[in-house]
Design a protein around this motif. Sequence first.
Motif, PDB file in Angstrom:
ATOM      1  N   HIS A  14      37.838  53.527  48.605  1.00 24.85           N
ATOM      2  CA  HIS A  14      37.270  52.305  49.183  1.00 24.85           C
ATOM      3  C   HIS A  14      37.850  51.045  48.545  1.00 24.85           C
ATOM      4  N   ALA A  15      38.851  51.196  47.687  1.00 25.68           N
ATOM      5  CA  ALA A  15      39.415  50.061  46.949  1.00 25.68           C
ATOM      6  C   ALA A  15      40.055  49.058  47.899  1.00 25.68           C
ATOM      7  N   ARG A  16      39.955  47.781  47.533  1.00 28.33           N
ATOM      8  CA  ARG A  16      40.557  46.740  48.359  1.00 28.33           C
ATOM      9  C   ARG A  16      41.025  45.581  47.487  1.00 28.33           C
ATOM     10  N   ARG A  17      41.986  44.867  48.010  1.00 23.41           N
ATOM     11  CA  ARG A  17      42.569  43.692  47.363  1.00 23.41           C
ATOM     12  C   ARG A  17      42.213  42.484  48.208  1.00 23.41           C
ATOM     13  N   GLY A  18      41.619  41.460  47.582  1.00 22.98           N
ATOM     14  CA  GLY A  18      41.178  40.308  48.344  1.00 22.98           C
ATOM     15  C   GLY A  18      41.472  38.991  47.661  1.00 22.98           C
ATOM     16  N   GLN A  19      41.098  37.930  48.348  1.00 22.99           N
ATOM     17  CA  GLN A  19      41.232  36.565  47.828  1.00 22.99           C
ATOM     18  C   GLN A  19      39.983  35.785  48.187  1.00 22.99           C
ATOM     19  N   LEU A  20      39.364  35.215  47.163  1.00 18.10           N
ATOM     20  CA  LEU A  20      38.098  34.511  47.309  1.00 18.10           C
ATOM     21  C   LEU A  20      38.325  33.026  47.049  1.00 18.10           C
ATOM     22  N   THR A  21      38.085  32.194  48.042  1.00 13.71           N
ATOM     23  CA  THR A  21      38.267  30.752  47.903  1.00 13.71           C
ATOM     24  C   THR A  21      36.906  30.090  47.711  1.00 13.71           C
ATOM     25  N   LEU A  22      36.772  29.352  46.600  1.00 12.08           N
ATOM     26  CA  LEU A  22      35.527  28.682  46.241  1.00 12.08           C
ATOM     27  C   LEU A  22      35.787  27.198  46.019  1.00 12.08           C
ATOM     28  N   ASN A  23      34.745  26.444  45.782  1.00 13.61           N
ATOM     29  CA  ASN A  23      34.898  24.992  45.659  1.00 13.61           C
ATOM     30  C   ASN A  23      35.775  24.572  44.490  1.00 13.61           C
ATOM     31  N   HIS A  24      35.809  25.387  43.419  1.00 17.16           N
ATOM     32  CA  HIS A  24      36.617  25.026  42.255  1.00 17.16           C
ATOM     33  C   HIS A  24      37.856  25.896  42.106  1.00 17.16           C
ATOM     34  N   GLY A  25      38.291  26.549  43.164  1.00 10.18           N
ATOM     35  CA  GLY A  25      39.538  27.289  43.064  1.00 10.18           C
ATOM     36  C   GLY A  25      39.525  28.620  43.776  1.00 10.18           C
ATOM     37  N   VAL A  26      40.652  29.287  43.682  1.00 11.17           N
ATOM     38  CA  VAL A  26      40.879  30.574  44.346  1.00 11.17           C
ATOM     39  C   VAL A  26      40.833  31.689  43.315  1.00 11.17           C
ATOM     40  N   VAL A  27      40.164  32.778  43.666  1.00  9.93           N
ATOM     41  CA  VAL A  27      40.023  33.939  42.783  1.00  9.93           C
ATOM     42  C   VAL A  27      40.650  35.148  43.460  1.00  9.93           C
ATOM     43  N   GLN A  28      41.563  35.802  42.752  1.00  9.86           N
ATOM     44  CA  GLN A  28      42.181  37.023  43.255  1.00  9.86           C
ATOM     45  C   GLN A  28      41.315  38.208  42.847  1.00  9.86           C
ATOM     46  N   THR A  29      40.988  39.072  43.801  1.00  6.96           N
ATOM     47  CA  THR A  29      40.121  40.210  43.524  1.00  6.96           C
ATOM     48  C   THR A  29      40.878  41.523  43.760  1.00  6.96           C
ATOM     49  N   PRO A  30      40.458  42.593  43.047  1.00  5.28           N
ATOM     50  CA  PRO A  30      39.300  42.734  42.155  1.00  5.28           C
ATOM     51  C   PRO A  30      39.475  41.910  40.874  1.00  5.28           C
ATOM     52  N   ILE A  31      38.331  41.462  40.327  1.00  4.14           N
ATOM     53  CA  ILE A  31      38.374  40.581  39.168  1.00  4.14           C
ATOM     54  C   ILE A  31      37.250  40.918  38.198  1.00  4.14           C
ATOM     55  N   PHE A  32      37.549  40.745  36.916  1.00  2.00           N
ATOM     56  CA  PHE A  32      36.513  40.796  35.886  1.00  2.00           C
ATOM     57  C   PHE A  32      36.196  39.364  35.479  1.00  2.00           C
ATOM     58  N   MET A  33      34.899  39.053  35.335  1.00  2.00           N
ATOM     59  CA  MET A  33      34.450  37.702  35.007  1.00  2.00           C
ATOM     60  C   MET A  33      33.853  37.681  33.600  1.00  2.00           C
ATOM     61  N   PRO A  34      34.504  37.005  32.632  1.00  2.00           N
ATOM     62  CA  PRO A  34      33.930  36.889  31.284  1.00  2.00           C
ATOM     63  C   PRO A  34      32.578  36.185  31.322  1.00  2.00           C
ATOM     64  N   VAL A  35      31.690  36.598  30.433  1.00  4.21           N
ATOM     65  CA  VAL A  35      30.322  36.074  30.401  1.00  4.21           C
ATOM     66  C   VAL A  35      30.227  34.937  29.386  1.00  4.21           C
ATOM     67  N   GLY A  36      29.777  33.769  29.869  1.00  3.89           N
ATOM     68  CA  GLY A  36      29.583  32.603  29.004  1.00  3.89           C
ATOM     69  C   GLY A  36      28.125  32.174  29.041  1.00  3.89           C
ATOM     70  N   THR A  37      27.280  32.883  28.349  1.00  6.37           N
ATOM     71  CA  THR A  37      25.830  32.731  28.453  1.00  6.37           C
ATOM     72  C   THR A  37      25.365  31.293  28.287  1.00  6.37           C
ATOM     73  N   TYR A  38      25.745  30.660  27.192  1.00  6.75           N
ATOM     74  CA  TYR A  38      25.263  29.311  26.882  1.00  6.75           C
ATOM     75  C   TYR A  38      26.278  28.223  27.256  1.00  6.75           C
ATOM     76  N   GLY A  39      27.144  28.516  28.202  1.00  8.50           N
ATOM     77  CA  GLY A  39      28.174  27.545  28.557  1.00  8.50           C
ATOM     78  C   GLY A  39      29.433  27.730  27.738  1.00  8.50           C
ATOM     79  N   THR A  40      29.561  28.889  27.097  1.00  7.25           N
ATOM     80  CA  THR A  40      30.776  29.204  26.347  1.00  7.25           C
ATOM     81  C   THR A  40      30.924  30.712  26.255  1.00  7.25           C
ATOM     82  N   VAL A  41      32.142  31.191  26.412  1.00  3.99           N
ATOM     83  CA  VAL A  41      32.432  32.599  26.140  1.00  3.99           C
ATOM     84  C   VAL A  41      32.593  32.716  24.636  1.00  3.99           C
TER      85      VAL A  41
END
Length: 394
Positions: A14-41
């Motif tokens: 079921h794997a797929r390659r995509g592109q996600l366009t958001l207000n602050h830029g384009v994200v190539q997927t699949p993607i891992f998103m680092p966690v910045g709990t308090y506004g910082t990683v």
Amino acid sequence: MLKFDLLHTDPDSHARRGQLTLNHGVVQTPIFMPVGTYGTVKGVMPKSLHDMGAQIILGNTFHLWMRPGLDIMQSFGGLHKFEQWDKPILTDSGGFQVWSLGAMRKISEEGVKFASPVNGDKLFMSPEVSMQIQTILNSDIVMQLDECTPYWQGEKGSGHITTEAEARVSMELSRRWALRSKNEFERLGNPNALFGIVQGGMFEHLRQESLEALVEMDFPGYAVGGVSVGEPKELMLQIMAHTPHRLPAHKPRYLMGVGTPEDLVEGVAQGVDMFDCVMPTRNARNGTIFTRYGDLKIRNARHKADPQPLDSSCTCYACAGSSGVSWDDGGREGFSRAYLHHLDRCGEMLGPMLTTVHNLHYYLNLMREVRESLEAGQFSALRARFKSERARGV
């Protein structure tokens, strides 16, 4: 704004390659998103995140509401300017943090009453309040408020595994909260994108009910929540295999809070586009390093005099220095295992900073390799090679 383009699909999974366009830029997927709990990683400069290829990071609605507070956030026009990050940000709804407060919170149809863990103030979180907070944060992706269905009710040893009836009550509450979140999000005129969250515990038919109800509400994207909450690994894999690929193919799919490198590759095979987890950063601070050839415990005495880098194939700053050339390719500018072992034993902050850079680079580079394999029609080969290399051991 959200636009999702499906670029490639794998014929064998079921794997797929995509592109996600958001207000602050384009994200190539699949993607891992680092966690910045308090506004910082934790332990990573924003420039380092850019350099290692981070395309989108997380912020924590609950904790940012507690500190520094909405007045500060509003004065900066949102989280991007406050933390000096010009790429997309996803914020969670606060539901998981409220759930984790245990006896300090009381859940009702209206929302959750709880005592602030910072100063004890009595506070109230509802779907509407969560949408209002996330609108002020101006995150590119906003998550609905949901109740995170726990695997255990009460403490282990004195509690019990969540029953089907309990999971249904929780799922149906999250479903009603999804509609309230969507209505408030639209009332506020938030220009970003709202994701619905599939719940239902470890029960596939409840997951299907939740999924169908959310799809009918027509969210721009969907997440699978309520996994990695204490359940056995085989149950998490079972839900991962059941749910993501049943979500709409033309919208992004996000698996929340997962996980190990193996979880990421398996999640991609099951149709997941987006992942987040504190594991690479938290484990780095605790001395566990992810490498192409398995996990490494830098605190082990065997590394005391080891001149090798953490991962001979890695081009991160910790392994390759400023040259960006791996040890395997002739680079010798990185930091040795012996040095990082020494920093850890001495409690020097540079140690966890370097290991965090490495772990995040490893995760982000793994996702880059996955994307490239999907473009080349070689995902099955990458998946097999990944398993073989990780099983080899360091």
